[in-house]
Design an enzyme around this catalytic site. Structure first.
Site, mmCIF file in Angstrom:
data_model
loop_
_atom_site.group_PDB
_atom_site.id
_atom_site.type_symbol
_atom_site.label_atom_id
_atom_site.label_comp_id
_atom_site.label_asym_id
_atom_site.label_seq_id
_atom_site.Cartn_x
_atom_site.Cartn_y
_atom_site.Cartn_z
ATOM 1 N N THR A 266 -3.823 6.400 1.967
ATOM 2 C CA THR A 266 -4.008 7.811 2.309
ATOM 3 C C THR A 266 -4.609 8.567 1.120
ATOM 4 O O THR A 266 -4.176 9.670 0.772
ATOM 5 C CB THR A 266 -2.679 8.476 2.755
ATOM 6 O OG1 THR A 266 -1.917 7.558 3.543
ATOM 7 C CG2 THR A 266 -2.973 9.711 3.615
ATOM 8 N N GLU B 161 0.846 -1.194 0.000
ATOM 9 C CA GLU B 161 0.000 0.000 0.000
ATOM 10 C C GLU B 161 0.886 1.252 0.000
ATOM 11 O O GLU B 161 1.450 1.625 1.021
ATOM 12 C CB GLU B 161 -0.902 -0.005 1.240
ATOM 13 C CG GLU B 161 -1.777 1.211 1.396
ATOM 14 C CD GLU B 161 -2.462 1.263 2.756
ATOM 15 O OE1 GLU B 161 -2.688 2.386 3.250
ATOM 16 O OE2 GLU B 161 -2.748 0.197 3.333
ATOM 17 N N LYS C 29 -11.342 -0.664 7.008
ATOM 18 C CA LYS C 29 -10.094 -0.587 7.762
ATOM 19 C C LYS C 29 -10.400 -0.097 9.169
ATOM 20 O O LYS C 29 -11.006 0.964 9.343
ATOM 21 C CB LYS C 29 -9.118 0.356 7.065
ATOM 22 C CG LYS C 29 -7.784 0.498 7.793
ATOM 23 C CD LYS C 29 -6.796 1.345 7.016
ATOM 24 C CE LYS C 29 -7.095 2.820 7.150
ATOM 25 N NZ LYS C 29 -5.970 3.662 6.670
#
Length: 216
Positions: free
Chosen positions: A74, A44, A134
């Protein structure tokens, strides 16, 4: 089988996510490569990294035909999500839930893993097609959050990011974590341009996962 479904199956199989925050595009690439060499295959690349798009493109070029699954983290808006997807990202992660990001990901059949810290956020995300939420910040919410959510909502898969260590990974797994995200624990020992420590730390997490699974 849809592209999204194939990606989710591979992400779950790989289980460990390396959350990459590099000082530069090249730094992030080297960290990603080192983590992969240590056995962590879900990469990621966060958009807090300068030149994150270049990192994603370079990883896709070098590792696109391997079992590495390259995604973007992000991601704060749908424009950034689309840029990441066009660069080759196979999944999108954000620290919060964004309906517009969910919409763009659905359009491209790309998994969207939004950060959620409450049942309300999780339910709102699910209403837009989110299948994996998440748990963020994982270090504050704790592993019990997953078990508690699964009481009333057993059909949502949850992945902690933040707060996962070698010592507590078994607790997260025991509470039903779909996968786990690992960030600074991978890069804490980097010395100058030597990324060997990242591979060593990644291997420790990979070995620990295999040890935990072998007992279940």
């Amino acid at each position: 089988m849809s592209i999204k479904r194939k990606t989710l199956i591979q992400l779950e199989k790989n289980y460990l996510f390396a959350v990459i925050r590099g000082k530069s595009s090249q730094d992030a690439f080297e960290i990603s490569k080192a983590a992969y060499n240590g056995g962590i295959k879900n990469i990621e690349v966060t958009f807090t990294t300068p030149g994150a798009v270049k990192t994603i493109e370079k990883l896709v070029e070098e590792f696109g035909n391997t079992d590495m699954v390259i995604g973007a983290g992000t991601v704060m808006d749908d424009i950034t999500a689309r840029i990441a997807i066009l660069a080759g990202a196979k999944f999108i992660v954000s620290p919060n839930f964004s309906p517009s990001i969910s919409e763009i990901c659905n359009r491209y059949t790309i998994p969207y893993l939004p950060g959620c810290g409450s049942v309300t956020e999780i339910a709102n995300a699910m209403a837009t097609g989110v299948e994996i939420a998440k748990v963020f910040p994982g270090g504050i919410l704790g592993a019990g959050f997953i078990k508690d959510v699964h009481g009333p909502i057993p059909h949502i898969d949850l992945m902690p990011s933040g707060g996962v260590s070698l010592e507590n990974m078994d607790t997260w797994i025991a509470n039903g974590a779909w996968a786990v995200g690992i960030g600074s624990a991978l890069t804490k020992d980097i010395n100058s341009d030597d990324y060997t420590s990242v591979t060593i730390n990644a291997q420790k997490f990979s070995d620990r996962l295999n040890e935990i699974l072998s007992k279940n």
